[in-house]
Design a protein around this motif. Structure first.
Motif, mmCIF file in Angstrom:
data_model
loop_
_atom_site.group_PDB
_atom_site.id
_atom_site.type_symbol
_atom_site.label_atom_id
_atom_site.label_comp_id
_atom_site.label_asym_id
_atom_site.label_seq_id
_atom_site.Cartn_x
_atom_site.Cartn_y
_atom_site.Cartn_z
ATOM 1 N N ALA A 15 -39.924 13.382 28.560
ATOM 2 C CA ALA A 15 -39.369 14.361 29.485
ATOM 3 C C ALA A 15 -38.097 13.860 30.161
ATOM 4 O O ALA A 15 -37.782 12.668 30.132
ATOM 5 N N LYS A 16 -37.413 14.797 30.806
ATOM 6 C CA LYS A 16 -36.287 14.471 31.683
ATOM 7 C C LYS A 16 -36.891 13.978 33.000
ATOM 8 O O LYS A 16 -37.668 14.692 33.638
ATOM 9 N N LEU A 17 -36.545 12.758 33.390
ATOM 10 C CA LEU A 17 -37.036 12.197 34.645
ATOM 11 C C LEU A 17 -35.956 12.302 35.706
ATOM 12 O O LEU A 17 -34.817 11.886 35.486
ATOM 13 N N VAL A 18 -36.322 12.853 36.857
ATOM 14 C CA VAL A 18 -35.386 13.087 37.939
ATOM 15 C C VAL A 18 -35.904 12.402 39.201
ATOM 16 O O VAL A 18 -37.103 12.470 39.508
ATOM 17 N N THR A 23 -31.042 13.327 41.525
ATOM 18 C CA THR A 23 -30.218 12.742 40.473
ATOM 19 C C THR A 23 -31.087 12.366 39.273
ATOM 20 O O THR A 23 -32.304 12.216 39.386
ATOM 21 N N LEU A 24 -30.430 12.207 38.152
ATOM 22 C CA LEU A 24 -31.132 11.905 36.908
ATOM 23 C C LEU A 24 -31.554 10.439 36.859
ATOM 24 O O LEU A 24 -30.770 9.543 37.156
ATOM 25 N N GLN A 25 -32.791 10.216 36.501
ATOM 26 C CA GLN A 25 -33.261 8.858 36.235
ATOM 27 C C GLN A 25 -33.107 8.556 34.747
ATOM 28 O O GLN A 25 -32.643 7.494 34.374
ATOM 29 N N GLU A 26 -33.513 9.505 33.918
ATOM 30 C CA GLU A 26 -33.501 9.255 32.477
ATOM 31 C C GLU A 26 -33.523 10.545 31.688
ATOM 32 O O GLU A 26 -34.312 11.441 31.986
ATOM 33 N N ALA A 27 -32.691 10.619 30.676
ATOM 34 C CA ALA A 27 -32.708 11.705 29.690
ATOM 35 C C ALA A 27 -32.859 11.038 28.331
ATOM 36 O O ALA A 27 -31.947 10.991 27.524
ATOM 37 N N PRO A 49 -24.426 19.256 30.553
ATOM 38 C CA PRO A 49 -24.805 19.667 29.195
ATOM 39 C C PRO A 49 -25.347 18.532 28.325
ATOM 40 O O PRO A 49 -26.246 18.756 27.511
ATOM 41 N N GLU A 50 -24.824 17.337 28.491
ATOM 42 C CA GLU A 50 -25.261 16.227 27.633
ATOM 43 C C GLU A 50 -26.712 15.819 27.858
ATOM 44 O O GLU A 50 -27.282 15.073 27.063
ATOM 45 N N TYR A 51 -27.349 16.336 28.906
ATOM 46 C CA TYR A 51 -28.749 16.021 29.186
ATOM 47 C C TYR A 51 -29.663 17.224 28.982
ATOM 48 O O TYR A 51 -30.830 17.179 29.348
ATOM 49 N N CYS A 52 -29.135 18.279 28.407
ATOM 50 C CA CYS A 52 -29.874 19.541 28.348
ATOM 51 C C CYS A 52 -30.135 20.049 26.936
ATOM 52 O O CYS A 52 -30.206 21.268 26.708
ATOM 53 N N PHE A 53 -30.258 19.153 25.978
ATOM 54 C CA PHE A 53 -30.620 19.585 24.628
ATOM 55 C C PHE A 53 -31.603 18.594 24.015
ATOM 56 O O PHE A 53 -31.635 17.415 24.365
ATOM 57 N N VAL A 54 -32.425 19.107 23.112
ATOM 58 C CA VAL A 54 -33.422 18.294 22.413
ATOM 59 C C VAL A 54 -32.704 17.379 21.438
ATOM 60 O O VAL A 54 -31.808 17.807 20.713
ATOM 61 N N ARG A 55 -33.109 16.103 21.437
ATOM 62 C CA ARG A 55 -32.487 15.153 20.505
ATOM 63 C C ARG A 55 -33.390 13.944 20.317
ATOM 64 O O ARG A 55 -34.264 13.663 21.136
ATOM 65 N N GLU A 56 -33.148 13.233 19.220
ATOM 66 C CA GLU A 56 -33.835 11.963 18.992
ATOM 67 C C GLU A 56 -33.258 10.926 19.944
ATOM 68 O O GLU A 56 -32.085 10.987 20.318
ATOM 69 N N TYR A 105 -36.448 13.488 22.850
ATOM 70 C CA TYR A 105 -36.261 13.827 24.255
ATOM 71 C C TYR A 105 -36.269 15.343 24.391
ATOM 72 O O TYR A 105 -35.577 16.033 23.651
ATOM 73 N N GLN A 106 -37.072 15.862 25.322
ATOM 74 C CA GLN A 106 -37.172 17.313 25.545
ATOM 75 C C GLN A 106 -36.782 17.632 26.993
ATOM 76 O O GLN A 106 -37.551 17.400 27.915
ATOM 77 N N PRO A 107 -35.567 18.147 27.213
ATOM 78 C CA PRO A 107 -35.082 18.392 28.573
ATOM 79 C C PRO A 107 -35.796 19.515 29.316
ATOM 80 O O PRO A 107 -35.704 19.591 30.545
ATOM 81 N N ASP A 108 -36.513 20.380 28.610
ATOM 82 C CA ASP A 108 -37.242 21.449 29.296
ATOM 83 C C ASP A 108 -38.487 20.927 30.012
ATOM 84 O O ASP A 108 -39.064 21.628 30.838
ATOM 85 N N ALA A 109 -38.894 19.715 29.681
ATOM 86 C CA ALA A 109 -39.985 19.060 30.413
ATOM 87 C C ALA A 109 -39.326 18.221 31.502
ATOM 88 O O ALA A 109 -38.655 17.237 31.218
ATOM 89 N N ASN A 110 -39.473 18.649 32.744
ATOM 90 C CA ASN A 110 -38.832 17.984 33.883
ATOM 91 C C ASN A 110 -39.893 17.371 34.780
ATOM 92 O O ASN A 110 -40.878 18.029 35.122
#
Length: 126
Positions: A15-18, A23-27, A49-56, A105-110
């Motif tokens: 998940a995206k950790l905030v 502020t962002l901890q980890e994407a 935007p660079e933290y808001c898409f699914v990627r390996e 990494y799945q940014p929709d999981a916050n």
């Protein structure tokens, strides 16, 4: 769960950790050749935007990490060498990848995450 079901080669999803202040901890996270790690985007705006898409990614923090049950069991879970915390997630994700699976990494999981709140920072590398 949608991500792990949608990507058959996916063995783990993070998940995206905030931080509580927003502020962002980890994407997802980076792993360097010397074993050092760094949360991608640390202390930045989590809505860029660079933290808001699914990627390996190299790995995702175990603060919020979903694994396929069969993969987790095949690996024997977390390695006790890293107990009680720190680097167990890196090791686990590396072993997932060694089996041929991807870490995604799945940014929709916050998740709002209080870093280092459950254990001492003595062994932590940030």
């Amino acid at each position: 769960m949608h991500t792990i079901r949608t990507y058959p080669a996916c063995g783990a999803v993070g998940a995206k950790l905030v931080y509580p202040e927003g502020t962002l901890q980890e994407a997802g996270a980076m792993l360097w050749r010397d074993g050092a790690t760094r949360g991608y985007g640390r202390n930045d705006d989590p809505f860029k935007p660079e933290y808001c898409f699914v990627r390996e990614t190299a790995y995702c923090s175990a603060a919020c990490l979903l694994l396929r049950r069969d993969v987790f069991e095949r690996l024997g879970g977390f390695d006790a060498l890293f107990a009680p915390a720190y680097y167990e997630d890196v090791d686990l994700c590396m072993r997932v990848q060694a089996l041929g699976y991807k870490v995604v990494y799945q940014p929709d999981a916050n998740v709002i995450h209080l870093e280092f709140s459950s254990s001492s920072t003595d062994r932590a590398v940030t």
